[in-house]
Write an enzyme that holds these catalytic residues in place. Structure first.
Site, mmCIF file in Angstrom:
data_model
loop_
_atom_site.group_PDB
_atom_site.id
_atom_site.type_symbol
_atom_site.label_atom_id
_atom_site.label_comp_id
_atom_site.label_asym_id
_atom_site.label_seq_id
_atom_site.Cartn_x
_atom_site.Cartn_y
_atom_site.Cartn_z
ATOM 1 N N LYS A 14 -24.467 -52.698 -13.902
ATOM 2 C CA LYS A 14 -24.686 -54.119 -14.204
ATOM 3 C C LYS A 14 -25.790 -54.307 -15.250
ATOM 4 C CE LYS A 14 -25.460 -55.322 -9.835
ATOM 5 N NZ LYS A 14 -25.246 -54.050 -9.107
ATOM 6 N N ARG A 89 -25.862 -62.298 -3.874
ATOM 7 C CA ARG A 89 -25.524 -61.120 -3.073
ATOM 8 C C ARG A 89 -25.061 -61.483 -1.672
ATOM 9 N NH1 ARG A 89 -29.084 -57.290 -6.164
ATOM 10 N NH2 ARG A 89 -28.857 -55.189 -5.353
ATOM 11 N N ARG A 128 -30.624 -42.190 -12.455
ATOM 12 C CA ARG A 128 -31.520 -43.270 -12.864
ATOM 13 C C ARG A 128 -32.886 -43.101 -12.195
ATOM 14 N NH1 ARG A 128 -29.601 -49.377 -11.845
ATOM 15 N NH2 ARG A 128 -30.369 -49.011 -9.739
ATOM 16 N N ARG A 134 -37.830 -45.305 -9.943
ATOM 17 C CA ARG A 134 -37.596 -46.270 -8.849
ATOM 18 C C ARG A 134 -37.387 -45.520 -7.535
ATOM 19 N NH1 ARG A 134 -33.136 -50.909 -9.958
ATOM 20 N NH2 ARG A 134 -33.066 -50.835 -7.692
ATOM 21 N N ARG A 146 -27.992 -49.123 0.766
ATOM 22 C CA ARG A 146 -27.734 -50.190 -0.218
ATOM 23 C C ARG A 146 -26.230 -50.362 -0.443
ATOM 24 N NH1 ARG A 146 -31.103 -47.890 -4.865
ATOM 25 N NH2 ARG A 146 -30.438 -49.677 -6.104
#
Ligand code: AMP
Length: 190
Positions: A14, A89, A128, A134, A146
């Site tokens: 996204k 969400r 990532r 992160r 998640r």
């Protein structure tokens, strides 16, 4: 006014595709994840509260993210349109967004749902995590949570937007350019 929702599970691409769409269609990017991370970096009360949920891979309470989006919409009244990334969400968030946008007479134009296989999502997130640092992208059990939260609370939104004839599924596998091409074609036809 073009109001796009960029939808999909964590790791669907996204953020990457939002960068392309904001440039091409001159939109303002509203990522609730980015907004929350900047609150954490600034050490605000909201950020500290949100961090507890984010560290587990759970959703931050609806009223927190809805409040952030409401103030961003209010401070960008002259925008050409928005790209909502990671928001809504939950059904409660989707209803709140509809109310906010309909009040301004600028409803959601379309919801673009990036479809990516689970194995690929986990690989992309772990990669990532190595680059961004992160913490929620570095732990497989948080990533799994998640993705599960996405299936339980977020994916029902596809039906919510399909009922308004605004839901578009986009194949999110392949190169960044290929996926951008598919998105562009769909947005141009809206
Ligand atoms: P993201 O950057 O979109 O992957 O979001 C990172 C984390 O921020 C999520 O795992 C949630 O804890 C939180 N978050 C981001 N957007 C929302 C939202 N719309 N509703 C609730 N929590 C959110």
């Amino acid at each position: 006014m073009l109001n796009l929702i960029l939808f999909g599970p964590p790791g669907a691409g996204k953020g990457t595709q939002a960068d392309f769409l904001i440039e091409k269609f001159k939109l303002i990017h509203l990522s609730t994840g980015d907004l929350l991370r900047s609150q954490i970096a600034e050490g605000t009360k909201l950020g500290l509260e949100a961090k507890k949920f984010m560290d587990r891979g759970d959703l931050v309470p609806d009223e927190v993210v809805i409040g952030m989006i409401e103030s961003k919409l209010a401070s960008n009244k002259d925008a050409n349109g928005f790209i909502f990334d990671g928001f809504p969400r939950t059904v409660a968030q989707a209803k709140a967004l509809d109310e906010l946008l309909n009040k301004n007479g600028t409803p959601v134009s379309g919801m673009l749902s990036l479809e990516v296989e689970k194995e690929e999502l986990v690989n992309r997130l772990l990669n990532r995590g190595k680059i961004s640092g992160r913490s929620d992208d570095q732990d497989v059990s948080i990533i799994e949570n998640r993705i599960q939260v996405y299936h339980e609370k977020t994916s029902p939104l596809k039906d919510y937007y399909a009922a308004q004839n605004k839901q578009f599924s986009i194949n999110g596998m392949g190169s960044i350019e290929e996926i951008a091409g598919r998105l562009s074609e769909t947005v141009s036809a809206l």
